[in-house]
Design a protein around this motif. Structure first.
Motif, PDB file in Angstrom:
ATOM      1  N   GLU A  59       3.645  10.550  -6.990  1.00  0.00           N
ATOM      2  CA  GLU A  59       4.572  11.022  -7.544  1.00  0.00           C
ATOM      3  C   GLU A  59       4.216  11.274  -9.083  1.00  0.00           C
ATOM      4  OE1 GLU A  59       8.715  11.721  -8.218  1.00  0.00           O
ATOM      5  OE2 GLU A  59       7.793  11.179  -6.404  1.00  0.00           O
ATOM      6  N   ILE A  60       3.307  10.415  -9.437  1.00  0.00           N
ATOM      7  CA  ILE A  60       2.847  10.324 -11.087  1.00  0.00           C
ATOM      8  C   ILE A  60       1.802  11.468 -11.200  1.00  0.00           C
ATOM      9  CG2 ILE A  60       1.126   8.815 -11.193  1.00  0.00           C
ATOM     10  CD1 ILE A  60       2.652   7.834 -13.935  1.00  0.00           C
ATOM     11  N   GLY A  61       1.168  12.200 -10.121  1.00  0.00           N
ATOM     12  CA  GLY A  61       0.137  13.083  -9.958  1.00  0.00           C
ATOM     13  C   GLY A  61      -1.136  12.583 -10.104  1.00  0.00           C
ATOM     14  N   GLN A  62      -1.548  11.324  -9.556  1.00  0.00           N
ATOM     15  CA  GLN A  62      -2.584  10.671  -9.786  1.00  0.00           C
ATOM     16  C   GLN A  62      -3.041  10.092  -8.384  1.00  0.00           C
ATOM     17  OE1 GLN A  62      -4.103   8.884 -13.437  1.00  0.00           O
ATOM     18  NE2 GLN A  62      -2.313   9.459 -14.558  1.00  0.00           N
ATOM     19  N   SER A  63      -3.061  10.890  -7.471  1.00  0.00           N
ATOM     20  CA  SER A  63      -3.526  10.268  -6.169  1.00  0.00           C
ATOM     21  C   SER A  63      -5.027   9.916  -6.009  1.00  0.00           C
ATOM     22  CB  SER A  63      -3.088  11.272  -5.035  1.00  0.00           C
ATOM     23  OG  SER A  63      -1.660  11.423  -5.129  1.00  0.00           O
ATOM     24  N   GLY A  64      -5.582  10.515  -6.754  1.00  0.00           N
ATOM     25  CA  GLY A  64      -7.153  10.362  -6.729  1.00  0.00           C
ATOM     26  C   GLY A  64      -7.714   8.956  -7.426  1.00  0.00           C
ATOM     27  N   ALA A  65      -6.525   8.028  -7.783  1.00  0.00           N
ATOM     28  CA  ALA A  65      -7.106   6.831  -8.539  1.00  0.00           C
ATOM     29  C   ALA A  65      -7.618   5.999  -7.418  1.00  0.00           C
ATOM     30  CB  ALA A  65      -5.851   6.115  -9.242  1.00  0.00           C
ATOM     31  N   LYS A  66      -8.917   5.420  -7.704  1.00  0.00           N
ATOM     32  CA  LYS A  66      -9.454   4.576  -6.958  1.00  0.00           C
ATOM     33  C   LYS A  66      -9.460   3.124  -7.390  1.00  0.00           C
ATOM     34  CE  LYS A  66     -10.872   7.837  -4.082  1.00  0.00           C
ATOM     35  NZ  LYS A  66     -10.258   8.008  -2.804  1.00  0.00           N
ATOM     36  N   PRO A  67      -9.319   1.969  -6.548  1.00  0.00           N
ATOM     37  CA  PRO A  67      -9.265   0.649  -6.984  1.00  0.00           C
ATOM     38  C   PRO A  67     -10.465   0.101  -7.730  1.00  0.00           C
ATOM     39  CG  PRO A  67      -8.444   0.883  -4.561  1.00  0.00           C
ATOM     40  CD  PRO A  67      -8.974   2.068  -5.163  1.00  0.00           C
ATOM     41  N   ILE A  94      -2.927   7.704 -18.020  1.00  0.00           N
ATOM     42  CA  ILE A  94      -3.808   7.448 -16.904  1.00  0.00           C
ATOM     43  C   ILE A  94      -3.494   6.249 -16.058  1.00  0.00           C
ATOM     44  CG2 ILE A  94      -5.732   8.912 -17.812  1.00  0.00           C
ATOM     45  CD1 ILE A  94      -7.509   6.307 -18.084  1.00  0.00           C
ATOM     46  N   VAL A  95      -3.737   6.161 -15.029  1.00  0.00           N
ATOM     47  CA  VAL A  95      -3.358   4.898 -13.864  1.00  0.00           C
ATOM     48  C   VAL A  95      -4.681   4.481 -13.543  1.00  0.00           C
ATOM     49  CG1 VAL A  95      -2.249   4.284 -12.046  1.00  0.00           C
ATOM     50  CG2 VAL A  95      -1.262   5.884 -13.041  1.00  0.00           C
ATOM     51  N   SER A  96      -4.925   2.956 -13.784  1.00  0.00           N
ATOM     52  CA  SER A  96      -6.069   2.231 -13.124  1.00  0.00           C
ATOM     53  C   SER A  96      -5.280   1.397 -12.076  1.00  0.00           C
ATOM     54  CB  SER A  96      -6.708   1.508 -14.376  1.00  0.00           C
ATOM     55  OG  SER A  96      -7.534   2.300 -15.016  1.00  0.00           O
ATOM     56  N   VAL A  97      -6.113   1.397 -10.937  1.00  0.00           N
ATOM     57  CA  VAL A  97      -5.749   0.495  -9.699  1.00  0.00           C
ATOM     58  C   VAL A  97      -6.358  -0.784  -9.637  1.00  0.00           C
ATOM     59  CG1 VAL A  97      -5.104   0.406  -7.228  1.00  0.00           C
ATOM     60  CG2 VAL A  97      -4.562   2.554  -8.577  1.00  0.00           C
ATOM     61  N   LEU A  98      -6.063  -1.865  -9.786  1.00  0.00           N
ATOM     62  CA  LEU A  98      -6.840  -2.857  -9.467  1.00  0.00           C
ATOM     63  C   LEU A  98      -6.824  -3.838  -8.337  1.00  0.00           C
ATOM     64  CD1 LEU A  98      -6.566  -4.504 -13.168  1.00  0.00           C
ATOM     65  CD2 LEU A  98      -8.377  -2.769 -12.382  1.00  0.00           C
ATOM     66  N   SER A  99      -7.677  -4.142  -7.790  1.00  0.00           N
ATOM     67  CA  SER A  99      -7.978  -4.760  -6.570  1.00  0.00           C
ATOM     68  C   SER A  99      -7.818  -6.480  -6.554  1.00  0.00           C
ATOM     69  CB  SER A  99      -9.238  -4.451  -5.668  1.00  0.00           C
ATOM     70  OG  SER A  99      -9.190  -3.145  -5.146  1.00  0.00           O
ATOM     71  N   PRO A 100      -6.870  -7.190  -6.016  1.00  0.00           N
ATOM     72  CA  PRO A 100      -6.738  -8.359  -6.510  1.00  0.00           C
ATOM     73  C   PRO A 100      -8.066  -9.093  -6.239  1.00  0.00           C
ATOM     74  CG  PRO A 100      -5.041  -7.721  -4.970  1.00  0.00           C
ATOM     75  CD  PRO A 100      -6.019  -6.499  -4.953  1.00  0.00           C
ATOM     76  N   LYS A 152       0.732  -1.241   0.086  1.00  0.00           N
ATOM     77  CA  LYS A 152      -0.120   0.116   0.080  1.00  0.00           C
ATOM     78  C   LYS A 152       0.757   1.182   0.168  1.00  0.00           C
ATOM     79  CE  LYS A 152      -3.703   2.034   2.305  1.00  0.00           C
ATOM     80  NZ  LYS A 152      -4.884   1.987   3.389  1.00  0.00           N
ATOM     81  N   LYS A 153       1.984   1.328   0.869  1.00  0.00           N
ATOM     82  CA  LYS A 153       2.403   2.468   0.788  1.00  0.00           C
ATOM     83  C   LYS A 153       3.366   2.999  -0.365  1.00  0.00           C
ATOM     84  CE  LYS A 153       6.769   4.892   3.284  1.00  0.00           C
ATOM     85  NZ  LYS A 153       7.122   5.195   1.756  1.00  0.00           N
ATOM     86  N   GLU A 154       3.888   1.958  -1.173  1.00  0.00           N
ATOM     87  CA  GLU A 154       4.305   2.080  -2.411  1.00  0.00           C
ATOM     88  C   GLU A 154       3.497   2.478  -3.452  1.00  0.00           C
ATOM     89  OE1 GLU A 154       7.099  -0.086  -0.031  1.00  0.00           O
ATOM     90  OE2 GLU A 154       5.213  -0.811  -0.577  1.00  0.00           O
ATOM     91  N   LEU A 155       2.238   1.976  -3.317  1.00  0.00           N
ATOM     92  CA  LEU A 155       1.377   2.413  -4.405  1.00  0.00           C
ATOM     93  C   LEU A 155       0.967   3.877  -4.013  1.00  0.00           C
ATOM     94  CD1 LEU A 155      -0.891   1.969  -6.491  1.00  0.00           C
ATOM     95  CD2 LEU A 155      -2.412   1.258  -4.468  1.00  0.00           C
ATOM     96  N   ASN A 156       0.758   4.076  -2.656  1.00  0.00           N
ATOM     97  CA  ASN A 156       0.425   5.851  -2.522  1.00  0.00           C
ATOM     98  C   ASN A 156       1.546   6.715  -3.014  1.00  0.00           C
ATOM     99  OD1 ASN A 156      -2.031   4.886  -1.412  1.00  0.00           O
ATOM    100  ND2 ASN A 156      -0.997   4.906   0.908  1.00  0.00           N
ATOM    101  N   ASP A 157       2.792   6.280  -2.852  1.00  0.00           N
ATOM    102  CA  ASP A 157       4.011   6.943  -3.306  1.00  0.00           C
ATOM    103  C   ASP A 157       3.886   7.098  -4.792  1.00  0.00           C
ATOM    104  OD1 ASP A 157       4.852   7.238  -0.496  1.00  0.00           O
ATOM    105  OD2 ASP A 157       6.323   5.895  -0.540  1.00  0.00           O
TER     106      ASP A 157
END
Length: 212
Positions: free
Chosen positions: A178-186, A203-209, A169-174
């Motif tokens: 860093e990439i300017g997309q802190s609002g990305a939701k899983p 853009i970044v997409s965060v996927l939940s396992p 989780k920490k590395e994901l938040n960092d």
């Protein structure tokens, strides 16, 4: 195309009935092995957390095709290229090699970076990758690149969509900061077509396992 995440570096990519698996954990791994059928299994390197070919089921009695090294391949409608990379920033002297895979499918070009650990993207690697639409990018540090280096690598590749992998989780938040997309939701999974991808930006997409 439907993309489902199973944790660490494991993904299921589905195009209709056609399915590819990337880096499934083996039954020897402390990680939970995924349970699904696939036409092909792509393995970045020989480690229990990534080499679980036997964990993926056959489809209609036909064993999936296994790819585990650099080269050019074709499975069904997918054109695949494996590109040699290093698992560390010491030319592989510490952790050895890993394979990056590019996959052309549904008029999109996917790139799974495997356990990429190099401090920079070598020019020959960048040339081999070509245009990338969807980038599966390790960001967790330790045995792979960390958030700051991952952002630098992403800026060299310039994908239209990044899906982070191999992190806590920490590395994901960092990374998102860093990439300017802190609002990305899983999201539970990603369903998309080429027309859904953004133009001239990343853009970044965060996927939940997924739970098997």
């Amino acid at each position: 195309m439907i993309i489902t995440y199973y944790g660490l570096s494991c993904f299921k990519v589905s195009s209709g009935e056609f399915v590819l698996a990337f880096d499934p954990p083996s039954k020897k791994s402390a990680l939970k092995s995924p349970r699904f059928q696939a036409d092909g299994v792509l393995i970045s390197h020989d480690h229990d957390n990534h080499n679980g070919y036997e964990a993926i089921s056959a489809k209609e009695g036909k064993e999936p095709i296994k790819i585990s090294s650099p080269g050019e391949y074709e499975i069904g409608q997918a054109d695949i290229e494996g590109i040699l990379s290093r698992h560390d920033d010491q030319s592989g002297k510490k952790l050895g090699s890993s394979t990056i895979y590019t996959v052309s499918l549904e008029e999109m070009r996917l790139c799974h970076m495997g356990d990429f650990g190099e401090a920079e993207l070598r020019p020959e690697t960048r040339e081999a990758l070509g245009r990338i639409d969807i980038l599966f990018l390790p960001i967790g540090g330790k045995d792979v690149i960390g958030p700051e280096t991952a952002v630098k690598i992403a800026s060299q590749i310039e994908p239209r969509l990044i899906i982070p992998m191999h992190y806590e989780k920490k590395e994901l938040n960092d990374f998102l900061k860093e990439i300017g997309q802190s609002g990305a939701k899983p999201e539970n999974k990603l369903t998309l077509k080429k027309k859904d991808l953004p133009e001239n930006k990343t853009i970044v997409s965060v996927l939940s396992p997924a739970v098997n």
